[in-house]
Design a protein around this motif. Structure first.
Motif, PDB file in Angstrom:
ATOM      1  N   UNK A  23      34.761 122.446  34.705  1.00 57.91           N
ATOM      2  CA  UNK A  23      34.429 121.351  35.608  1.00 57.91           C
ATOM      3  C   UNK A  23      33.455 121.761  36.716  1.00 57.91           C
ATOM      4  N   UNK A  24      33.178 123.052  36.855  1.00 55.15           N
ATOM      5  CA  UNK A  24      32.315 123.530  37.933  1.00 55.15           C
ATOM      6  C   UNK A  24      30.852 123.325  37.559  1.00 55.15           C
ATOM      7  N   UNK A  25      30.101 122.772  38.494  1.00 53.52           N
ATOM      8  CA  UNK A  25      28.651 122.678  38.368  1.00 53.52           C
ATOM      9  C   UNK A  25      28.076 123.926  39.033  1.00 53.52           C
ATOM     10  N   UNK A  26      27.613 124.873  38.227  1.00 54.80           N
ATOM     11  CA  UNK A  26      27.184 126.162  38.759  1.00 54.80           C
ATOM     12  C   UNK A  26      25.873 126.081  39.541  1.00 54.80           C
ATOM     13  N   UNK A  27      25.148 124.991  39.422  1.00 54.85           N
ATOM     14  CA  UNK A  27      23.941 124.802  40.216  1.00 54.85           C
ATOM     15  C   UNK A  27      24.285 124.417  41.653  1.00 54.85           C
ATOM     16  N   UNK A  34      33.140 119.918  41.849  1.00 50.27           N
ATOM     17  CA  UNK A  34      33.135 121.378  41.751  1.00 50.27           C
ATOM     18  C   UNK A  34      34.046 122.003  42.800  1.00 50.27           C
ATOM     19  N   UNK A  35      34.085 121.428  43.977  1.00 49.17           N
ATOM     20  CA  UNK A  35      34.965 121.930  45.030  1.00 49.17           C
ATOM     21  C   UNK A  35      36.425 121.785  44.625  1.00 49.17           C
ATOM     22  N   UNK A  36      36.761 120.658  44.055  1.00 48.68           N
ATOM     23  CA  UNK A  36      38.132 120.423  43.599  1.00 48.68           C
ATOM     24  C   UNK A  36      38.480 121.402  42.490  1.00 48.68           C
ATOM     25  N   UNK A  37      37.544 121.670  41.596  1.00 50.35           N
ATOM     26  CA  UNK A  37      37.783 122.626  40.519  1.00 50.35           C
ATOM     27  C   UNK A  37      37.994 124.038  41.071  1.00 50.35           C
ATOM     28  N   UNK A  38      37.227 124.416  42.074  1.00 48.24           N
ATOM     29  CA  UNK A  38      37.401 125.732  42.696  1.00 48.24           C
ATOM     30  C   UNK A  38      38.769 125.853  43.361  1.00 48.24           C
ATOM     31  N   UNK A  39      39.197 124.787  44.022  1.00 50.82           N
ATOM     32  CA  UNK A  39      40.523 124.780  44.641  1.00 50.82           C
ATOM     33  C   UNK A  39      41.605 124.905  43.566  1.00 50.82           C
ATOM     34  N   UNK A  40      41.416 124.231  42.448  1.00 52.06           N
ATOM     35  CA  UNK A  40      42.365 124.325  41.343  1.00 52.06           C
ATOM     36  C   UNK A  40      42.435 125.725  40.760  1.00 52.06           C
ATOM     37  N   UNK A  41      41.295 126.391  40.672  1.00 54.28           N
ATOM     38  CA  UNK A  41      41.266 127.757  40.164  1.00 54.28           C
ATOM     39  C   UNK A  41      42.022 128.693  41.098  1.00 54.28           C
TER      40      UNK A  41
END
Length: 68
Positions: A23-27, A34-41
């Protein structure tokens, strides 16, 4: 909590990490979903760490009980 349940929960956390990485947009990793995905990780890594600490403490507890 037995060993099997701990392993299942660790595998579920690993699956959540894998899903959130997709779900992360690496760009632009700090905007939108992407922020929500990072928090989930990070949350999944914390859950794995807590489960491993719990499992280690149970092993120590069993050894102490066997010694007494």
């Amino acid at each position: 909590m037995n060993k099997t349940l701990t392993i299942i929960l660790v595998l579920a956390a690993v699956a959540l990490i894998a899903y959130n990485v997709t779900m992360i947009d690496f760009q632009n990793p700090l905007n939108g979903d992407s922020t929500i995905a990072l928090i989930g990780i990070v949350a999944s890594f914390c859950a794995i760490l807590l489960l491993l600490i719990f499992r280690t403490s149970k092993k120590i507890q069993q050894k102490v009980q066997q010694r007494d």
